[in-house]
Motif scaffolding. Structure first.
Motif, PDB file in Angstrom:
ATOM      1  N   GLU A 165      31.881  43.710  45.192  1.00 29.16           N
ATOM      2  CA  GLU A 165      32.055  43.678  43.741  1.00 29.16           C
ATOM      3  C   GLU A 165      33.403  44.256  43.338  1.00 29.16           C
ATOM      4  OE1 GLU A 165      30.854  43.484  39.549  1.00 29.16           O
ATOM      5  OE2 GLU A 165      30.592  42.341  41.386  1.00 29.16           O
ATOM      6  N   GLN A 166      33.813  45.334  44.003  1.00 36.09           N
ATOM      7  CA  GLN A 166      35.103  45.933  43.689  1.00 36.09           C
ATOM      8  C   GLN A 166      36.238  44.980  44.021  1.00 36.09           C
ATOM      9  OE1 GLN A 166      35.185  49.080  42.162  1.00 36.09           O
ATOM     10  NE2 GLN A 166      37.199  48.279  41.699  1.00 36.09           N
ATOM     11  N   ARG A 174      36.022  41.722  43.948  1.00 38.38           N
ATOM     12  CA  ARG A 174      35.978  40.698  42.904  1.00 38.38           C
ATOM     13  C   ARG A 174      36.692  41.166  41.646  1.00 38.38           C
ATOM     14  NH1 ARG A 174      32.604  39.284  38.397  1.00 38.38           N
ATOM     15  NH2 ARG A 174      31.437  41.226  38.616  1.00 38.38           N
ATOM     16  N   LEU A 175      36.402  42.404  41.239  1.00 32.30           N
ATOM     17  CA  LEU A 175      36.989  42.938  40.015  1.00 32.30           C
ATOM     18  C   LEU A 175      38.492  43.166  40.161  1.00 32.30           C
ATOM     19  CD1 LEU A 175      34.200  45.491  39.006  1.00 32.30           C
ATOM     20  CD2 LEU A 175      34.615  43.209  38.062  1.00 32.30           C
ATOM     21  N   ALA A 204      40.366  39.828  39.946  1.00 35.27           N
ATOM     22  CA  ALA A 204      40.406  39.357  38.565  1.00 35.27           C
ATOM     23  C   ALA A 204      41.364  40.203  37.729  1.00 35.27           C
ATOM     24  CB  ALA A 204      39.003  39.392  37.959  1.00 35.27           C
ATOM     25  N   ALA A 205      41.372  41.521  37.954  1.00 33.03           N
ATOM     26  CA  ALA A 205      42.253  42.398  37.183  1.00 33.03           C
ATOM     27  C   ALA A 205      43.721  42.112  37.489  1.00 33.03           C
ATOM     28  CB  ALA A 205      41.927  43.862  37.477  1.00 33.03           C
ATOM     29  N   ARG A 238      26.627  36.561  42.620  1.00 29.89           N
ATOM     30  CA  ARG A 238      27.225  37.673  41.883  1.00 29.89           C
ATOM     31  C   ARG A 238      26.867  38.978  42.577  1.00 29.89           C
ATOM     32  NH1 ARG A 238      29.477  37.696  36.348  1.00 29.89           N
ATOM     33  NH2 ARG A 238      28.792  39.847  36.323  1.00 29.89           N
ATOM     34  N   ASP A 242      27.302  42.050  41.610  1.00 27.56           N
ATOM     35  CA  ASP A 242      26.664  43.082  40.801  1.00 27.56           C
ATOM     36  C   ASP A 242      25.175  42.807  40.639  1.00 27.56           C
ATOM     37  OD1 ASP A 242      27.172  40.821  39.289  1.00 27.56           O
ATOM     38  OD2 ASP A 242      27.592  41.919  37.444  1.00 27.56           O
ATOM     39  N   GLN A 266      28.592  35.856  30.494  1.00 25.96           N
ATOM     40  CA  GLN A 266      30.016  35.818  30.824  1.00 25.96           C
ATOM     41  C   GLN A 266      30.458  34.414  31.242  1.00 25.96           C
ATOM     42  OE1 GLN A 266      30.673  38.849  33.789  1.00 25.96           O
ATOM     43  NE2 GLN A 266      29.983  40.491  32.438  1.00 25.96           N
ATOM     44  N   SER A 307      35.563  34.948  37.977  1.00 22.55           N
ATOM     45  CA  SER A 307      34.952  36.260  38.171  1.00 22.55           C
ATOM     46  C   SER A 307      33.481  36.232  37.771  1.00 22.55           C
ATOM     47  CB  SER A 307      35.716  37.311  37.352  1.00 22.55           C
ATOM     48  OG  SER A 307      35.158  38.583  37.533  1.00 22.55           O
TER      49      SER A 307
END
Length: 448
Positions: free
Chosen positions: A150-151, A153-154, A157-158, A273, A275, A367, A443
């Motif tokens: 998950e990290q 993925r984030l 995207a960031a 996903r 999360d 989302q 994301s």
């Protein structure tokens, strides 16, 4: 790095122990058959950022996935969870400890003494507590594994979002240069006409005011660019002040996305996903906790053993030799309701985890839907703004020609300029928003 496959099923049947009633938690998820809005054309899913066709962005994301400090921290937590899982599994095996002692008496004639022994302890897990603790540790490991994915993925995207913002500000700065050149040219023409007695001083002031307003916007755009660079530097674990991005070969532009991911359905989010998968692991942990608390309601068995060599070790060949084995059973009788209260508390936590799991899925679904709507809306907006720019360019050329012939006022020229500049700025912002919507979409569907 891809996130691991589903370790834990959505319908969790967690047994308290052999012979006990199972702890069943099966949260139903009412996933729609299709998304409300059509998906983009099929394209990349893994390493989805390659769809932007931007080599600088590719390098930044790959660097970020290697260097990001939040990913490093998540990796450390995963290593800790793996170690704790090994420890819980070890508790199901017999334990063996050794001891040794040597000394001498200080009264009388004095005598040397020594003792050595082996101590064993085995807990057969009669009440199922150890098995439930292992299941809890498995769930913890699964959650930390998913949270690591998950990290990643984030972070991807960031980085993409901040890069798009950086390109937006660079493109805006380039547009400001073009706009100030255009307005400066108009100001020179108006000034020459004023000096020739063909225009009023008011016209000069109006043209100068428009030029000053355009120049004033530069500072705000530079602040936004600096913020985007600082955010990128932090994501890549680099000092913000020294971080820079190399320019593209074709100059400043907003990256456009070529295609979307393969068509899927909302239920795919349950397996993709990270999360949601982490929330599922937390649900499994809650089910295991119920088993742990239920185990305290049943008897437990402990089997200790000892082998020792005692005082005569130094004076005789073997000294005193001792072998002992025993069995101890602990039977719960009365505790004022404490154990059952702890079971009830664990069950209440599990109910909360079910609600959290469902909420996580609904948020993910929202989302995706929001990103799909944004993609379509910004595509239509970009088309309309492109048409507005074409019309504004024609209107500006015509108003300039009429102004030189004295058939139009400066107000007409300045108004056409403002409309053209505003439309160009709006298109840059809209193109950046469209690119960001693709980032949000990938994301949201859990692309890695």
């Amino acid at each position: 790095m891809k996130h691991p496959g589903a370790i834990l099923p959505v319908a969790l049947a967690m047994s308290g122990c052999a012979g006990s009633e199972p702890v069943a938690i099966a949260p139903p998820i009412a996933a729609p058959a299709v998304y409300a809005t059509d998906l983009p054309a099929a394209g990349l899913q893994e390493e989805w950022w390659l769809g932007f066709g931007d080599p600088v962005l590719d390098r930044l994301i790959r660097r970020g996935l290697e260097a990001n400090l939040d990913i490093d921290a998540a990796s450390g937590r995963l290593a800790a969870a793996a170690a704790l899982l090994r420890a819980e599994r070890a508790d199901r095996l017999p334990g063996l400890d050794g001891s040794a002692e040597i000394g001498t008496t200080l009264v009388g004639e004095g005598e040397d003494t020594a003792a050595a022994g082996l101590f064993a302890l085995f807990e057969p897990d009669l009440n199922g507590r150890l098995a439930a603790e292992v299941r809890a540790a498995v769930a913890d490991y699964a959650e930390t594994n998913y949270l690591l994915a998950e990290q990643r993925r984030l972070v991807a995207a960031a980085i993409a979002s901040q890069y798009i913002e950086y390109r937006r500000t660079q493109t805006q700065l380039d547009l400001l240069e073009q706009s100030t050149d255009l307005q400066d040219q108009t100001l020179r023409i108006v000034t020459l006409r004023f000096e020739a007695g063909l225009a009023a001083n008011l016209d000069v002031r109006r043209a100068a005011a428009d030029l000053a307003q355009t120049r004033a916007r530069r500072g705000l755009v530079e602040i936004a660019r600096a913020n985007a660079l600082s955010a990128l530097a932090i994501l890549l674990a680099e000092p913000p002040g020294a971080f820079a991005i190399e320019p593209l070969a074709d100059g400043f532009r907003i990256p456009g996305y070529g295609a979307g991911p393969p068509a899927g359905v909302p239920a795919d989010l349950l397996r993709r996903r990270t999360d949601i998968l982490a929330a599922e692991a937390r649900l499994a942990r809650a089910a295991a906790e119920i088993g742990i608390e239920q185990a305290d309601l049943r008897p437990s068995l402990t089997i200790p053993g000892e082998i020792g060599i005692g005082d005569g070790l130094l004076s005789g060949l073997f000294g005193d030799f001792l072998v002992g084995i025993a069995a101890a059973i602990d039977i719960p009788i009365f505790d004022g309701g404490r154990r059952r209260a702890e079971v009830a508390a664990a069950e209440a936590v599990a109910e909360a985890r079910v609600a959290e799991y469902r909420a996580t899925f609904l948020n993910a679904l929202g989302q995706v839907e929001n990103a799909l709507v944004s993609i379509e809306a910004y595509r239509q907006r970009n088309a309309a703004l492109t048409e507005a720019i074409d019309q504004s360019e024609t209107a500006l050329a015509q108003s300039n020609a009429l102004y030189r012939e004295g058939l139009a006022s400066l107000f007409d020229v300045l108004d056409a300029q403002r409309q053209l500049i505003a439309s160009r700025q709006a298109l840059i912002d809209s193109e950046a928003a469209l690119a960001s919507s693709f980032v949000a979409f990938h994301s949201a569907i859990g692309s890695q």
